[in-house]
Design an enzyme around this catalytic site. Structure first.
Site, short mmCIF file in Angstrom:
data_model
loop_
_atom_site.label_atom_id
_atom_site.label_comp_id
_atom_site.label_asym_id
_atom_site.label_seq_id
_atom_site.Cartn_x
_atom_site.Cartn_y
_atom_site.Cartn_z
N SER A 236 112.38 56.21 146.45
CA SER A 236 112.29 56.03 147.90
C SER A 236 113.67 55.87 148.52
O SER A 236 114.66 55.53 147.85
CB SER A 236 111.45 54.80 148.21
OG SER A 236 112.15 53.62 147.84
N GLU A 257 118.51 61.14 144.88
CA GLU A 257 117.46 62.08 145.25
C GLU A 257 116.30 61.25 145.80
O GLU A 257 115.51 60.69 145.04
CB GLU A 257 117.02 62.91 144.04
CG GLU A 257 118.12 63.79 143.45
CD GLU A 257 118.48 64.97 144.33
OE1 GLU A 257 117.84 65.16 145.39
OE2 GLU A 257 119.40 65.72 143.98
N CYS A 291 108.44 64.63 146.40
CA CYS A 291 109.43 64.42 147.46
C CYS A 291 109.54 65.67 148.33
O CYS A 291 109.94 65.58 149.50
CB CYS A 291 110.79 64.06 146.87
SG CYS A 291 111.42 65.24 145.68
#
Length: 501
Positions: A236, A257, A291
């Protein structure tokens, strides 16, 4: 057969030891049915310190091994992953809940990045730079960095590690890996295969790649340890912000990332049938827990009603069931927390005036948290649409002109992935130009997810700015040195400075 028994059998096939359950250990449950698989022993502070020390000691010798020989280890590991692809893919599905096809695809990512890294092991190249001084040469050289810390998320429990590990190993680094506490079994399995490959090629495996099991405090220890020179963290934005700030305090590198509130634009000239298929996979694949999952969709007003109708039909027919069953396209959410956040976001959308299609929990004999992906028609880009909810929610909004849609695409905090569906060359080129999408990934006529390892993966803004996998991402795992060599008999100084003694 219970999933606990299946996991035990999987580790047996792999030849990797599965730690037995311990009282008070880390409980690992399968999201397929919510049942306990094992309660793993966690890594103590003393054990963690010893693991980093082993990695640091091993780095001192590993950095001197010629890079093509380091590549030979990665090649041997790749062959093991290929040999056990179906077994590993099944483990991914049992532990994450994503469908078997996606589990197998994840193992293929491991294989693919290893093949890329093997080739890269013979191309760790620098530059020769023209010198302004006679009889001088400027060189750029690249050297192993040190111990690389990896913090991975639950949704890609093998592939993200492999993106980092394969390149770091050929670059001469060693690894300490803290996997998600939701998916430690995948970490133990794939890391065990790497160590087995090392033994088979005649290498001492101690310290090459260490796995530490635990929760947030263990990740914090990894970030703070002075011998860890790079922390690659996937998760996150909140987690990444904490990691980045901590790394900055210690003057160490971070490769982040993080989240993605990804958007796609459907233009009037688009192949709508292709776009429906691409949008559906991007929005609902992995139950919206990527993601790169598609979360926002802007459809030109002239084709909005037709396109949303086709999407609703596609959503209505999605097979939602046990992810190991043939034909299933949607498995369960990872846990109750994910389901709660999804429902809260849908309630917030309704409060903002949205029309919500689907999103309800689906009855299942398996006992897991199965939901029908939600399709949400928004009156404006506001409220939960501006935030990332890690669940299968697709917000849809009509637009009038392309400039407006691109502005909406760029108007959120994240900048990971984006897409446009068009057969108009000008629209496509504008979207991928400097005045188009501000994301690290900008696609034309494909969805936002499913990136190949050949390109560098990552995004901008609150996505973290990191790049992994292909292209020149290998440079993250090395330190750069600029070298000046004087092969003459005089000593001319740069910038024409005279300093005679």
């Amino acid at each position: 057969m219970s999933y606990a028994s299946q996991v035990s059998g999987i580790f047996g096939k792999l030849g990797v030891e599965l730690p037995g359950s311990v009282s008070g250990g880390l409980e690992v449950r399968s999201p397929i049915d919510g049942n306990l698989i094992v309660a793993l022993p966690t890594t103590s502070e003393t054990e963690f310190t010893a693991a980093v020390e082993r990695a640091q000691v091993r780095f001192r010798s590993w950095r001197s091994v010629p890079a093509p020989q380091r590549g030979a280890l990665v090649r041997a590991f790749s062959e093991k992953a290929r040999q056990h692809k179906h077994t590993l893919g099944r483990l991914v599905t049992i532990e994450t809940g994503k469908i078997l096809q996606e589990g197998l695809g994840e193992v293929q990512e491991v294989i693919d990045i290893c093949e890329f890294a093997v080739g890269q092991s013979r191309q760790l190249y620098g530059l020769t730079i023209a010198s302004e001084r006679p009889d001088h040469k400027l060189l750029e050289t690249w050297h192993p960095l040190g111990v690389v810390g990896i913090i991975s998320a639950f949704n890609f429990p093998m592939a993200v590690w492999a993106w980092n590990a394969a390149l770091a190993l050929v670059c001469g680094d060693t690894l300490v890996w803290k996997p998600s506490e939701k998916t430690p079994l995948c970490a133990l399995a794939i890391n065990g295969l790497l160590l087995a490959a090392a033994r088979e090629v005649g290498l001492d495996c101690e310290g090459l790649s260490e796995v530490v099991i635990g929760s947030r405090d263990l990740g914090e220890a990894l970030v703070a340890h002075p011998d860890v020179r790079l922390v690659s963290a996937t998760g996150s934005t909140g987690m990444g912000r904490a990691v980045g700030e901590a790394c900055a305090r210690h003057f160490k590198r971070s490769l982040l990332e993080l989240g993605g509130n990804n958007a796609a634009i459907v233009c009037p000239s688009a192949d709508l049938q292709l776009a429906v298929r691409a949008v559906t996979f991007a929005a609902v694949g992995t139950a919206g827990q990527r993601c790169t999952s598609l979360r926002r969709l802007f459809v030109q007003r002239a084709c909005y009603a037709q396109f949303v109708k086709q999407l609703r039909t596609a959503y209505q027919g999605l097979p939602i069931s046990n992810p190991l069953a043939e034909g299933t396209l949607i498995g369960p959410l990872i846990d109750e927390g994910s389901h709660g956040r999804m429902q809260a976001a849908l309630q917030a959308a309704k409060a903002a005036g949205a029309t919500v299609h689907f999103g309800e929990r689906v009855a299942s004999e398996n006992g897991g948290l199965y939901v029908r992906p939600a399709l949400v028609e928004m009156p404006a880009q506001t409220g939960p649409m501006c935030e990332e909810t890690f669940a299968p929610i697709l917000y849809v909004l009509p637009y009038d002109d392309l400039g407006q849609a691109i502005a909406w695409n760029n108007a959120v905090a994240h900048g990971l992935s984006s897409a446009i569906f068009t057969r108009d060359l000008q629209e496509a080129e504008i979207f991928i130009s400097s005045r188009g999408s501000d994301c690290g990934i900008s696609n034309v006529n494909i969805g936002t997810s499913g990136a190949e390892i050949g390109g560098a993966f990552g995004g901008e803004k609150e996505t973290g700015g990191g790049r992994e996998a292909g292209s020149d991402a290998w440079k993250n795992y090395m330190r750069r040195a600029t070298n000046t060599i004087n092969y003459g008999t005089s000593l001319p100084l740069a910038q024409g400075i005279r300093f005679d003694v």
